[in-house]
Scaffold this active site. Sequence first.
Site, short mmCIF file in Angstrom:
data_model
loop_
_atom_site.label_atom_id
_atom_site.label_comp_id
_atom_site.label_asym_id
_atom_site.label_seq_id
_atom_site.Cartn_x
_atom_site.Cartn_y
_atom_site.Cartn_z
N GLU A 49 36.04 11.99 8.45
CA GLU A 49 37.24 11.82 9.26
C GLU A 49 36.80 11.70 10.70
O GLU A 49 36.09 12.55 11.22
CB GLU A 49 38.13 13.06 9.08
CG GLU A 49 39.60 12.73 8.95
CD GLU A 49 40.42 13.99 8.74
OE1 GLU A 49 40.56 14.39 7.58
OE2 GLU A 49 40.91 14.54 9.73
N ASP A 60 46.85 19.76 17.98
CA ASP A 60 45.50 20.29 17.85
C ASP A 60 45.29 21.55 18.67
O ASP A 60 45.85 21.71 19.76
CB ASP A 60 44.47 19.23 18.27
CG ASP A 60 44.29 18.19 17.19
OD1 ASP A 60 43.89 18.56 16.08
OD2 ASP A 60 44.56 16.99 17.46
N TYR A 175 46.95 14.51 2.54
CA TYR A 175 46.37 15.57 3.36
C TYR A 175 47.37 16.71 3.42
O TYR A 175 48.46 16.55 3.93
CB TYR A 175 46.08 15.03 4.75
CG TYR A 175 45.28 15.95 5.66
CD1 TYR A 175 45.65 17.27 5.88
CD2 TYR A 175 44.15 15.48 6.34
CE1 TYR A 175 44.92 18.10 6.71
CE2 TYR A 175 43.42 16.29 7.18
CZ TYR A 175 43.81 17.60 7.37
OH TYR A 175 43.09 18.42 8.21
#
Lengths: 277, 405
Positions: A49, A60, A175
């Site tokens: 990734e 994040d 995911y």
Amino acid sequence: MSRISDRFAALRQAGRGGLIPFITAGDPDRDTTARLLAGLPAAGADLIELGLPFSDPMADGPAIQEASERALKAGASTARTLDLVREFRETDTTTPVVLMGYYNPVFVHGPERFARDAAAAGVDGIILVDLPPEEADEFTGPARAAGLDFIVLTAPTTDDARLPRVLANAGGFVYYVSVAGVTGTRAAEGTTIRDAVDRLRRFTDLPLAVGFGIRTPDQAAEVAAAADAAVVGSAVIGRIADNLDADGRPAPGLVDDTLRFVGELAAGVRKQRGEAP
Amino acid sequence: MHTPNTYAGGPDERGHFGPFGGRYVAETLMPLMLEVERAWRDARADAAFQRELSDWLRDYVGRPTPLYHARSLSARAGGAQIWLKREDLDHTGAHKINSCLGQALLARRMGKTRIIAETGAGQHGVATATVCALFDIPCTIYMGATDMARQEPNVFRMRLLGAEVRPVESGHGTLKDAMNEALRDWVASVDDTYYLIGTTAGPHPYPAMVRDFQSVIGREVAEQMEAIDGRPPDSVVACIGGGSNAMGIFHPFLDRPEVALTGVEAAGHGLGTDAHAASLTGGRPGVLHGNRTYLLQSDDGQIREAHSISAGLDYPGVGPEHAWLKQAERVRYATCGDDAALEAFQVLTRAEGIIPALESAHAVAHALAAAAGLPADHRMVVNLSGRGDKDIATVRQALEAEGRA
């Protein structure tokens, strides 16, 4: 068949889950990323990734925020990220590369042009954190046309009523964001992850990768046993950050040390034989 | 281009104003966004909720605020008659509290037990901390570390009100970084927390919801002007950062074509420099903080820092409804730089004894210039969105730098 489905088929045959390390393109500089990419498959990465740097990575945690900042400071861009993949493909034609990032750089590049350019560079799939299915139509069409898998995220908050909608455009793998939170903070319990994976399997036949909060070989092994792959991002980035000098320049051992850590994660994943679904 | 039947009907059911707006958030937040939207729709249609909100607005905020005929200011401009909508007289000194009250009531209705917010200059943080004190809701305010240093009195004010102020060191430590950090908090606290966004930006339903709560400003102006001489104002001017005070005063007039609407963006050191905050005039479409709108950004889609002397306008984006109104050409968007705002700040202070917020001074500057060319029977309403006490130090510093104080 695509590189992604081929790889998951091979993993299934081997009776184990895969390891997907995450690094940010251009962190701390282009050359280091190129060397890391080149070394990752041998270190045990089953898929890679690659983070597409963005100035405002609002999903994040600190590790990936700082990686993005370092990369942009060193001149990273969307075009240069695709260049890194093109270069990687000169020596590796089988390891899937998935981009992960935010929608604005893709939107500004032009969704169609981006999908074409990414596929041409050798990118296999893309995860766009802030592009939910409600807004994704303008990108999923071009991605499909270009042969690029649109990899969707599901979260603990995505309930059964919503899952079909989220999965409608899904390609490559799914995911699962195992904790409600940002990347690199806490980890979910193994039992929670197994329950979530069981639930998702009722809705999709695509392989399941689980990420967020996985930091050690043991955790990676546990997750890879329950799902089809474990994604490790912040901990890998942490190794990169540990090998920077005071001015942010890479120390001579950065690439080796980071790849050694990926090797430890891979060894963990490989010694755990999950049951074939 | 095609003229729509109404300019006031947006957004569509998915939160789009033409190509703008929408809901660009991480999947973890999506179910919560849908829940906020449902709660807002319910509350909007609930007479008891609306009654409770207007009671608080009257008794606590001090609404309706006056529409004041600024005769001396008008005389200085020499043309149109300038009327000031006195949002500076709202409790806490700016329009922000209108939406904070509405959203805090909504959070309570949703059973949320904690409120988070971002703030740039600190005005929205103070308004949020205020309503959280009023309703006894624990609250955390995210504020860029750079902004905390610039706006120290507001940091202290928020803490006095019982809020936890968390410094944000990431990025450049300003408003957009604070918003990133608030979103990061929210994604980890979806169960019990309500994110009280300060402007008409963010993912749907925030742009429409904040506009609805702020539209009380425009509704009052319409009634007040009607009572004065039986017709709406000829023009309305408001400053634009994220755009909440402007959307609030514009919205009730969007379908009154005889009312000219002008939004004034901050041109900072000038549109030709990197140091401005004029996203509509100097930016281009992109996706940030949950919506598609005009953004200040690089060719590669990286978001730039904005600059304005007024911290409240210092944001690289703008509400999506403004983006659409620009494209539909219903609202005209102008700009005003730091120097002109500073000048207007002093002119209004001297002419009327009213010290405006530096944000509002941008609208005043535009009004002064525009009024000069208009007939004396033209009635121009300027949204005086906040008072300027918070800016005294900034203005003093700027004037001293010029050797004028």
